[in-house]
Design a protein around this motif. Structure first.
Motif, PDB file in Angstrom:
ATOM      1  N   ASP A   1      35.371  40.746  20.858  1.00 43.59           N
ATOM      2  CA  ASP A   1      36.028  41.830  20.120  1.00 43.59           C
ATOM      3  C   ASP A   1      35.264  43.135  20.350  1.00 43.59           C
ATOM      4  N   PRO A   2      35.906  44.158  20.927  1.00 39.80           N
ATOM      5  CA  PRO A   2      35.172  45.399  21.231  1.00 39.80           C
ATOM      6  C   PRO A   2      34.627  46.112  19.997  1.00 39.80           C
ATOM      7  N   ILE A   3      35.333  46.020  18.882  1.00 37.57           N
ATOM      8  CA  ILE A   3      34.864  46.671  17.649  1.00 37.57           C
ATOM      9  C   ILE A   3      33.611  45.975  17.139  1.00 37.57           C
ATOM     10  N   GLU A   4      33.646  44.635  17.123  1.00 37.58           N
ATOM     11  CA  GLU A   4      32.473  43.904  16.643  1.00 37.58           C
ATOM     12  C   GLU A   4      31.313  43.947  17.640  1.00 37.58           C
ATOM     13  N   LYS A   5      31.624  44.154  18.923  1.00 38.85           N
ATOM     14  CA  LYS A   5      30.540  44.393  19.897  1.00 38.85           C
ATOM     15  C   LYS A   5      29.751  45.635  19.504  1.00 38.85           C
ATOM     16  N   ALA A   6      30.467  46.677  19.119  1.00 42.51           N
ATOM     17  CA  ALA A   6      29.802  47.911  18.672  1.00 42.51           C
ATOM     18  C   ALA A   6      29.004  47.663  17.403  1.00 42.51           C
ATOM     19  N   HIS A   7      29.556  46.877  16.504  1.00 43.01           N
ATOM     20  CA  HIS A   7      28.863  46.541  15.257  1.00 43.01           C
ATOM     21  C   HIS A   7      27.542  45.822  15.556  1.00 43.01           C
ATOM     22  N   LEU A   8      27.575  44.898  16.499  1.00 45.17           N
ATOM     23  CA  LEU A   8      26.353  44.186  16.887  1.00 45.17           C
ATOM     24  C   LEU A   8      25.317  45.142  17.482  1.00 45.17           C
ATOM     25  N   GLU A   9      25.773  46.107  18.276  1.00 44.40           N
ATOM     26  CA  GLU A   9      24.840  47.084  18.852  1.00 44.40           C
ATOM     27  C   GLU A   9      24.205  47.948  17.765  1.00 44.40           C
ATOM     28  N   ILE A  10      24.977  48.277  16.741  1.00 43.06           N
ATOM     29  CA  ILE A  10      24.421  49.030  15.606  1.00 43.06           C
ATOM     30  C   ILE A  10      23.323  48.223  14.932  1.00 43.06           C
ATOM     31  N   ALA A  11      23.579  46.924  14.731  1.00 42.80           N
ATOM     32  CA  ALA A  11      22.585  46.058  14.094  1.00 42.80           C
ATOM     33  C   ALA A  11      21.309  45.958  14.927  1.00 42.80           C
ATOM     34  N   LYS A  12      21.444  46.111  16.256  1.00 37.27           N
ATOM     35  CA  LYS A  12      20.276  46.064  17.146  1.00 37.27           C
ATOM     36  C   LYS A  12      19.571  47.421  17.240  1.00 37.27           C
ATOM     37  N   GLY A  13      20.176  48.453  16.625  1.00 37.63           N
ATOM     38  CA  GLY A  13      19.586  49.790  16.674  1.00 37.63           C
ATOM     39  C   GLY A  13      20.028  50.621  17.848  1.00 37.63           C
ATOM     40  N   ASN A  14      21.012  50.155  18.601  1.00 39.45           N
ATOM     41  CA  ASN A  14      21.520  50.885  19.769  1.00 39.45           C
ATOM     42  C   ASN A  14      22.655  51.813  19.338  1.00 39.45           C
ATOM     43  N   TYR A  15      22.320  52.838  18.578  1.00 40.34           N
ATOM     44  CA  TYR A  15      23.314  53.680  17.937  1.00 40.34           C
ATOM     45  C   TYR A  15      24.162  54.483  18.928  1.00 40.34           C
ATOM     46  N   GLN A  16      23.521  55.048  19.939  1.00 39.18           N
ATOM     47  CA  GLN A  16      24.267  55.871  20.896  1.00 39.18           C
ATOM     48  C   GLN A  16      25.255  55.019  21.694  1.00 39.18           C
ATOM     49  N   LEU A  17      24.817  53.831  22.094  1.00 40.14           N
ATOM     50  CA  LEU A  17      25.710  52.923  22.816  1.00 40.14           C
ATOM     51  C   LEU A  17      26.904  52.548  21.940  1.00 40.14           C
ATOM     52  N   ALA A  18      26.638  52.215  20.667  1.00 37.25           N
ATOM     53  CA  ALA A  18      27.719  51.848  19.742  1.00 37.25           C
ATOM     54  C   ALA A  18      28.688  53.003  19.553  1.00 37.25           C
ATOM     55  N   LYS A  19      28.144  54.217  19.412  1.00 31.33           N
ATOM     56  CA  LYS A  19      28.992  55.411  19.248  1.00 31.33           C
ATOM     57  C   LYS A  19      29.910  55.582  20.448  1.00 31.33           C
ATOM     58  N   THR A  20      29.360  55.445  21.639  1.00 35.46           N
ATOM     59  CA  THR A  20      30.153  55.581  22.863  1.00 35.46           C
ATOM     60  C   THR A  20      31.246  54.513  22.924  1.00 35.46           C
ATOM     61  N   MET A  21      30.892  53.304  22.576  1.00 34.96           N
ATOM     62  CA  MET A  21      31.860  52.200  22.593  1.00 34.96           C
ATOM     63  C   MET A  21      33.011  52.472  21.627  1.00 34.96           C
ATOM     64  N   LEU A  22      32.681  52.938  20.429  1.00 32.39           N
ATOM     65  CA  LEU A  22      33.708  53.181  19.410  1.00 32.39           C
ATOM     66  C   LEU A  22      34.591  54.363  19.774  1.00 32.39           C
ATOM     67  N   GLU A  23      34.005  55.393  20.363  1.00 35.51           N
ATOM     68  CA  GLU A  23      34.783  56.582  20.720  1.00 35.51           C
ATOM     69  C   GLU A  23      35.747  56.315  21.866  1.00 35.51           C
ATOM     70  N   HIS A  24      35.496  55.275  22.641  1.00 34.72           N
ATOM     71  CA  HIS A  24      36.389  54.929  23.745  1.00 34.72           C
ATOM     72  C   HIS A  24      37.558  54.037  23.296  1.00 34.72           C
ATOM     73  N   LEU A  25      37.542  53.638  22.037  1.00 38.03           N
ATOM     74  CA  LEU A  25      38.631  52.808  21.519  1.00 38.03           C
ATOM     75  C   LEU A  25      39.751  53.694  20.987  1.00 38.03           C
ATOM     76  N   ASP A  26      40.996  53.222  21.140  1.00 38.11           N
ATOM     77  CA  ASP A  26      42.134  53.949  20.590  1.00 38.11           C
ATOM     78  C   ASP A  26      42.411  53.554  19.137  1.00 38.11           C
ATOM     79  N   ILE A  27      41.636  52.607  18.620  1.00 36.64           N
ATOM     80  CA  ILE A  27      41.867  52.066  17.283  1.00 36.64           C
ATOM     81  C   ILE A  27      41.085  52.872  16.247  1.00 36.64           C
ATOM     82  N   VAL A  28      41.784  53.311  15.198  1.00 37.67           N
ATOM     83  CA  VAL A  28      41.119  53.980  14.077  1.00 37.67           C
ATOM     84  C   VAL A  28      41.440  53.188  12.819  1.00 37.67           C
ATOM     85  N   THR A  29      40.432  52.548  12.264  1.00 40.36           N
ATOM     86  CA  THR A  29      40.571  51.784  11.027  1.00 40.36           C
ATOM     87  C   THR A  29      39.437  52.178  10.091  1.00 40.36           C
ATOM     88  N   PRO A  30      39.515  51.797   8.834  1.00 35.61           N
ATOM     89  CA  PRO A  30      38.375  52.094   7.949  1.00 35.61           C
ATOM     90  C   PRO A  30      37.092  51.422   8.416  1.00 35.61           C
TER      91      PRO A  30
END
Length: 343
Positions: free
Chosen positions: A269-298
């Motif tokens: 799941d691309p959204i949860e991949k970003a969540h896992l990167e956040i948990a690892k402290g890879n904030y910039q990578l997670a931000k990039t991953m999320l910004e490339h998604l067309d999905i906007v949810t809470p």
């Protein structure tokens, strides 16, 4: 396997004897010496062989509460062709319920369902359940309690004890959802645990365990994992690949990332991949991953808040959960994150 073959032979005997068993008696019989996963398969065999109008009506609710939607569609068609008017009318309501799950526009279902007969108590109960399903689809959890009170009053007029049991299972699960979304967790779990003790809905128990796992987000990782393991066991017994996939790629990685327990955890799941990167402290990578998604949810906005430490993402997420989903439970995620970051 041998036990199942023996029971299938017993099913044949049931229909060849002069005093044919009805579905309620059959369920009681097989519950004595088979587990819930086996009971579901045996019940399918029985219901497809039964000629009873009553059994055909019960099949609709049995397959609905077990999330066996393919079998449900089959019995909707069977009941539509019945000479019994009640069977026909029940089939119409269950078709609406299935349409909701298949993504048909809610306003169409709401409009079309107004013409459905409610001459029988089962139909009145199901009409209220349909209203609840429509409201849940649009995240309007507030009205669940209103309709459940209506159903409770109608149950005393339902003359089939197994229908009453099935409806009570539904009510317990809906009460869990109602109180869970209101963030009243003691009451929510009370109804969930009571539902887990009830028979005849094994497939839905896996889903219930997954929701219970999520209910421990603000308390205890081990309690969440316990319920995930229970759900995984049930889904494995049923060979329910859809639920197993959901556990592996959604619920489990979500909970692990939330608690920071991410060693060896992965997901497709691309959204949860970003969540896992956040948990690892890879904030910039997670931000990039999320910004490339067309999905906007809470949830994506909450994750962007975690990745960027920017307050407006948390505000959007919180308002979306509260105003558009009436979800007081998950609204705590951006609220707690905002408070924890001191922004």
């Amino acid at each position: 396997m041998a036990q199942t073959k023996t029971m299938i032979g017993t099913i044949r005997d049931c229909f060849e004897s002069e005093n044919q068993l009805q579905f309620p008696q059959f369920l009681t019989m097989i519950s004595l010496d088979s587990d819930e996963a086996a009971q579901l398969e045996l019940a399918k065999e029985f219901l497809f062989a039964s000629k009873s109008d009553s059994d055909k009506r019960l099949a609709l609710e049995y397959f609905y509460i077990n999330q066996c939607y393919q079998e449900l569609q089959c019995f909707i068609e069977i009941n539509k062709e019945s000479m019994n008017e009640l069977n026909q009318e029940l089939a119409i309501i269950y078709q609406f319920m299935l349409d909701i799950r298949n993504g048909k526009p809610v306003h169409e279902i709401r409009t079309n369902s107004k013409s459905v007969s409610v001459k029988h108590p089962e139909l009145r109960c199901l009409k209220y359940f349909l209203h609840i399903e429509v409201d849940i689809k649009v995240y309007n959890y507030e009205r669940i309690g209103y309709y459940l009170n209506k159903i409770q009053k109608q149950l005393r007029h339902v003359d089939n004890p197994l229908f009453i049991t099935f409806f009570q299972i539904r009510m317990k699960i809906l009460l869990f959802q109602y109180y869970w979304k209101r963030n009243e967790l003691i009451l929510a779990r009370k109804h969930a645990y009571e539902a887990l003790q009830m028979p005849h809905h094994v497939k839905q128990k896996a889903k219930l365990h997954l929701d219970l796992a999520l209910s421990y987000l603000y308390e205890d990782f081990q309690s969440s994992v316990y319920h995930i393991e229970e759900a995984n066991y049930i889904a494995s017994c049923l060979d329910d690949q859809k639920t197993l996939e959901h556990i592996a790629n959604h619920t489990y990685p979500f909970i692990c990332a939330h608690f920071g327990e991410v060693d060896g955890v992965s997901t497709t799941d691309p959204i949860e991949k970003a969540h896992l990167e956040i948990a690892k402290g890879n904030y910039q990578l997670a931000k990039t991953m999320l910004e490339h998604l067309d999905i906007v949810t809470p949830f994506t906005q909450y994750y962007l808040g975690l990745a960027t430490r920017k307050q407006h993402f948390f505000i959007y997420s919180y308002q979306h959960f509260m105003e558009k989903r009436s979800d007081h439970f998950f609204a705590r995620l951006p609220l707690k994150a905002s408070e924890g970051l001191g922004i």
